[in-house]
Scaffold this motif. Structure first.
Motif, PDB file in Angstrom:
ATOM      1  N   LEU A 155       0.802  -1.218   0.000  1.00  0.00           N
ATOM      2  CA  LEU A 155       0.000   0.000   0.000  1.00  0.00           C
ATOM      3  C   LEU A 155       0.838   1.272   0.000  1.00  0.00           C
ATOM      4  CD1 LEU A 155      -2.743  -0.994   2.621  1.00  0.00           C
ATOM      5  CD2 LEU A 155      -2.725  -1.376   0.144  1.00  0.00           C
ATOM      6  N   TRP A 156       2.097   1.201   0.416  1.00  0.00           N
ATOM      7  CA  TRP A 156       2.931   2.393   0.575  1.00  0.00           C
ATOM      8  C   TRP A 156       4.114   2.364  -0.381  1.00  0.00           C
ATOM      9  CZ3 TRP A 156       1.990   6.578   3.693  1.00  0.00           C
ATOM     10  CH2 TRP A 156       1.007   6.429   4.678  1.00  0.00           C
ATOM     11  N   ARG A 157       4.397   3.523  -0.968  1.00  0.00           N
ATOM     12  CA  ARG A 157       5.551   3.654  -1.847  1.00  0.00           C
ATOM     13  C   ARG A 157       6.248   4.987  -1.575  1.00  0.00           C
ATOM     14  NH1 ARG A 157       7.306   1.280  -6.173  1.00  0.00           N
ATOM     15  NH2 ARG A 157       8.961   2.365  -7.300  1.00  0.00           N
ATOM     16  N   VAL A 158       7.595   4.988  -1.640  1.00  0.00           N
ATOM     17  CA  VAL A 158       8.391   6.192  -1.434  1.00  0.00           C
ATOM     18  C   VAL A 158       9.367   6.351  -2.596  1.00  0.00           C
ATOM     19  CG1 VAL A 158      10.085   7.349   0.028  1.00  0.00           C
ATOM     20  CG2 VAL A 158       8.226   6.045   1.074  1.00  0.00           C
ATOM     21  N   ASP A 159       9.409   7.537  -3.165  1.00  0.00           N
ATOM     22  CA  ASP A 159      10.404   7.912  -4.168  1.00  0.00           C
ATOM     23  C   ASP A 159      11.064   9.197  -3.698  1.00  0.00           C
ATOM     24  OD1 ASP A 159       9.804   6.069  -6.661  1.00  0.00           O
ATOM     25  OD2 ASP A 159       7.865   6.761  -5.928  1.00  0.00           O
ATOM     26  N   ALA A 160      12.394   9.201  -3.576  1.00  0.00           N
ATOM     27  CA  ALA A 160      13.076  10.373  -3.027  1.00  0.00           C
ATOM     28  C   ALA A 160      14.452  10.520  -3.649  1.00  0.00           C
ATOM     29  CB  ALA A 160      13.198  10.254  -1.502  1.00  0.00           C
ATOM     30  N   ASN A 161      14.932  11.754  -3.697  1.00  0.00           N
ATOM     31  CA  ASN A 161      16.296  12.018  -4.150  1.00  0.00           C
ATOM     32  C   ASN A 161      16.798  13.300  -3.508  1.00  0.00           C
ATOM     33  OD1 ASN A 161      15.637  14.360  -6.000  1.00  0.00           O
ATOM     34  ND2 ASN A 161      14.507  12.764  -7.096  1.00  0.00           N
ATOM     35  N   PHE A 162      18.114  13.446  -3.453  1.00  0.00           N
ATOM     36  CA  PHE A 162      18.695  14.689  -2.958  1.00  0.00           C
ATOM     37  C   PHE A 162      20.044  14.911  -3.620  1.00  0.00           C
ATOM     38  CE2 PHE A 162      20.626  11.679   0.020  1.00  0.00           C
ATOM     39  CZ  PHE A 162      21.942  12.124   0.080  1.00  0.00           C
ATOM     40  N   ALA A 163      20.468  16.174  -3.628  1.00  0.00           N
ATOM     41  CA  ALA A 163      21.768  16.555  -4.173  1.00  0.00           C
ATOM     42  C   ALA A 163      22.394  17.587  -3.248  1.00  0.00           C
ATOM     43  CB  ALA A 163      21.612  17.132  -5.579  1.00  0.00           C
ATOM     44  N   LEU A 164      23.633  17.340  -2.866  1.00  0.00           N
ATOM     45  CA  LEU A 164      24.417  18.274  -2.062  1.00  0.00           C
ATOM     46  C   LEU A 164      25.674  18.610  -2.849  1.00  0.00           C
ATOM     47  CD1 LEU A 164      24.247  16.407   1.383  1.00  0.00           C
ATOM     48  CD2 LEU A 164      22.682  18.152   0.526  1.00  0.00           C
ATOM     49  N   LEU A 165      26.019  19.888  -2.954  1.00  0.00           N
ATOM     50  CA  LEU A 165      27.214  20.244  -3.698  1.00  0.00           C
ATOM     51  C   LEU A 165      27.850  21.500  -3.139  1.00  0.00           C
ATOM     52  CD1 LEU A 165      26.994  22.640  -6.333  1.00  0.00           C
ATOM     53  CD2 LEU A 165      24.946  21.244  -6.516  1.00  0.00           C
ATOM     54  N   ARG A 166      29.105  21.660  -3.464  1.00  0.00           N
ATOM     55  CA  ARG A 166      29.836  22.890  -3.188  1.00  0.00           C
ATOM     56  C   ARG A 166      30.270  23.441  -4.531  1.00  0.00           C
ATOM     57  NH1 ARG A 166      31.142  27.527  -2.154  1.00  0.00           N
ATOM     58  NH2 ARG A 166      32.989  28.117  -0.964  1.00  0.00           N
ATOM     59  N   ALA A 167      29.607  24.519  -4.958  1.00  0.00           N
ATOM     60  CA  ALA A 167      29.912  25.150  -6.237  1.00  0.00           C
ATOM     61  C   ALA A 167      30.532  26.511  -5.976  1.00  0.00           C
ATOM     62  CB  ALA A 167      28.648  25.296  -7.078  1.00  0.00           C
TER      63      ALA A 167
END
Length: 733
Positions: free
Chosen positions: A596-608
């Motif tokens: 019944l449950w679904r998770v979709d996630a993403n993240f980005a960390l950067l030093r520009a």
């Protein structure tokens, strides 16, 4: 994450057939019944489609939600590798996923689903301005439509814009010049349209929403005899808009294609895509003492008779020939045409001395662009030095005619009170006149190779050489100049598979970016050098729990030399920065936690940062080394949580976070970070119809997509969409 291929292998037997027919008829509850019988979890209440192959029946998912790590594609490699076989970072976003989440524009689809991607595009500049891995704009994040690149004129990309006809969106992060030429140091976004099908399809969607939003769309496809199939997609959208005046918009997208399967080994596809847009004539809201007062949040300071119209036409003829199982030959001939017109006032700033809004940049601009070209490649499977090998080589040639009509000679400034103002009309003495015309000839050759060293280890290499030549004529003075460039991109990548469902990889890639928009290059910029970049990336990917989950993890460093940047507050002035770099990590997860449950996630960390960037300001040399690049956030995250809480019902909530950015080189004009919450609710009314409710920006957050600054002070922000609600009904027949 379940494989996007059939989730049940075709099997014989009347009992299985009855089970599948019953499950399809029950909609979402049928999916749960299948889960109980087969162990395959449901991922959406979206109606699944029944497919028949031979003497068996298979239930195929219409919406392959997830990272699609086992899905072959040509976005990150022309060899058609899966993401698990590719030494790079690739998002494959299914078109049906985009539509289920209520993302009606390409910009929303890419930024709310892709990893670390944000937009800085305004309604008046199309959807062509993204940021990725520390770099921003159409010169660093290239965009393709069905694998074909339209050369950007004056930093404007206006097609594609609607997601109704999208089969999938491929987002390749990091340098990609080895595949698509210059302008891809930050990445590539390839929009793949729906294809002709021999399975009959007829779907209609209608929607209404706040701010007068109305949407209507049709998707139709099927066979025309034994050897011909078609696909037709039509979608139209219009709204009164959330900002006043001239905040209304309307658009129409038509996509049609016919496939001729001449022989089992030879296929021809001809397609034509039309896009017509009249977007909102909105360029931002002025800041008053560094903030947006509630009293002017919904005010538009453009003139009353402002106009923006865009018309794009894309025609392609594709040929695919497979004389043997180990040889594939593809050719694409294309003609792209764009006509654009702007008539408006584009800069607004609050004047503390007068308490009024100063308006400048009274602009009228016409673009006439035509690109004719041909892309050819041939792929071969065989052996090299005793190892299995896949090799591809090809070429891409095109000719672009571009004509620019403008009123850049005209200079006028007006002011109006912040509220209760008369927007006025565009001055009749400030109309456009022919300015310049360019002709660009581009030729490139490319090659790619995959050497399979062992069952677990493969080496991917690639190279591309581009040689464009530009001729520009000043239509006022008659002056002419010619400029040629050469660009070389290459990459080396290793992929190691500890298990069939896991991949470790490392890649080194180079790329080039054009000097501003190549086909609109001015003589003042002709002496600038091409920007060059290189990236080192390592990462890992995997599928777990028999496909219920997928994950990716990547770390990278990119260094770009000689990049071109517009000077804030002086949109027609560019400068060449010495060096810019970014160091970052990205991760994504897609997990069917329970049936019944679904998770979709993403993240980005950067030093520009700018590593070497000196500029003369008021006679003194100022160094911006160590500063965060303009428009680049260092923190980006997305998450979607789905819950099938009852029979034929599913709810979803989406979170989007974009970190702090700056509108100036010195990092004085700060635009705050923001987080958005979107909601969705779907009800499978009948086996063939679905009712969808969408709430965007649930908490009515005031946030800035982009902004301008003068002398380190922010002047205006382009605000994002306020809270809004839409209701849509989709049915198949």
């Amino acid at each position: 994450m379940p494989d996007p291929r059939p989730i049940l292998r075709p099997v014989g037997g009347r009992a299985t057939l009855r089970l599948l027919l019953l499950a399809a008829a029950l909609g979402a509850s049928g999916a749960h019944a299948l889960q109980a019988a087969t162990g395959v979890p449901p991922t959406s209440v979206l109606l699944d489609t029944l497919s028949v192959e031979g003497d068996g029946v298979g239930l195929t998912r219409a919406a392959p939600i997830g990272l699609n790590l086992r899905t072959p594609d040509r976005g990150a490699s022309r060899l058609g590798l899966t993401p698990l076989e590719t030494p790079g970072s690739l998002d494959i976003i299914a078109g049906e996923t985009v539509r289920l989440r209520g993302q009606d524009t390409i910009a929303d689809a890419v930024t709310q689903n892709g990893t670390g991607i944000t937009t800085i595009a305004s309604p008046g500049n199309g959807n062509g301005a993204f940021t990725s891995r520390g770099f921003a704009g159409p010169n660093s994040i290239q965009q393709l439509y069905d694998g074909t690149r339209m050369y950007v004129g004056a930093n404007t990309v206006t097609f594609p814009f609607d997601t109704w006809n999208v089969e999938r969106i491929e987002v390749l992060r990091g340098p990609a010049s080895v595949l698509y030429g210059d302008g891809a140091i930050g990445g590539v976004i390839n929009v793949v349209p729906k294809k002709p099908t021999f399975t009959p399809i007829n779907v209609v969607r209608a929607g209404l929403g706040t701010d007068g939003i109305a949407r209507l769309a049709l998707d139709s496809g099927g066979p025309i005899g034994d050897a011909v199939a078609y696909r037709l997609n039509i979608s139209g959208n219009r709204a009164g808009g959330w900002i006043d005046p001239v905040g209304d918009f309307r658009n129409l997208a038509v996509s049609g294609a016919i496939l001729l399967q001449a022989t089992p080994d030879l296929a021809f596809t001809v397609s034509h895509d039309l896009g017509y847009q009249e977007p909102a004539r909105y360029w931002g809201t002025p800041l008053v003492n560094g903030r947006i007062p509630d009293a002017i949040r919904f005010n538009n300071y453009n003139v009353r008779d402002a106009k923006i119209t865009w018309a794009d036409n894309w025609t392609q003829l594709k040929t695919e020939w497979t004389p043997t199982a180990d040889i594939t030959v593809r050719n694409t001939a294309y003609r792209l045409q764009s006509r654009r017109h702007w008539l408006d006032v584009e800069q607004y700033a609050f004047n503390r001395g007068t308490g009024r809004i100063d308006r400048s940049d009274y602009l009228e601009i016409y673009h006439q662009q035509e690109q004719v070209g041909n892309r050819f490649d041939a792929a071969f499977r065989g052996s090299l030095f005793g190892f299995r090998n896949e090799f591809l080589a090809g070429f891409d040639v095109n000719h672009i005619d571009f004509r620019h009509t403008n009123n850049f000679y005209f200079d006028q400034t007006t002011s109006v009170p912040p509220t209760n103002y008369d927007p006025g009309l565009f001055p009749v003495n400030g109309r456009a006149r022919p300015a310049y015309a360019t002709q660009t000839d581009q030729a490139s050759v490319f090659a790619e190779d995959r050497l399979i060293l062992t069952e677990r280890l493969s080496l991917l290499t690639g190279v591309r050489y581009d040689a464009p030549t530009l001729q520009r004529e000043n239509l006022v003075t008659g002056d002419r100049f010619e400029k040629s460039f050469q660009g070389l991109g290459y990459r080396f990548g290793l992929v190691f598979n500890p298990t069939p469902d896991t991949a470790l990889y490392a890649q080194y890639a180079t790329a080039t970016d054009p000097v501003n928009s190549l086909i609109t290059l001015s003589q003042s910029l002709a002496g600038f050098r091409l920007a060059t970049g290189e990236q080192v990336e390592v990462g890992a990917k995997g599928v777990f729990l028999e496909g219920k989950g997928e994950w990716t993890l990547a770390g990278y460093r990119i260094v770009k030399d000689n990049l071109i940047s517009n000077v804030p507050g002086q949109l027609s002035v560019a400068t060449q920065v010495g060096r810019q770099s970014s160091l970052g990590v990205e991760a994504a997860l897609s997990f069917q936690v329970t049936p019944l449950w679904r998770v979709d996630a993403n993240f980005a960390l950067l030093r520009a940062q700018y590593d070497a960037f000196d500029q003369t300001v008021n006679g003194a040399v100022v160094s911006y080394a160590g500063r965060q690049p303009i428009d680049v956030p260092e923190r980006v995250a997305n998450a979607w949580i789905n819950y099938a809480f009852a029979r034929d019902w599913e709810a979803r909530v989406g979170f989007q976070y974009v970190g702090t950015v700056y509108s100036d080189f010195g990092n004085l004009a700060r635009r705050p970070a923001y987080g958005l919450v979107n909601l969705g609710l779907d009800h499978q009314v009948t086996p063939a119809s679905r009712l969808s409710l969408r709430v965007f920006n649930l908490f009515d957050k005031v946030y800035a997509i982009s902004g301008n600054a003068v002398d380190g002070v922010g002047t205006n922000w382009l605000l994002g969409r306020p809270r809004s609600v839409e209701l849509a009904f989709t049915t198949a027949f």
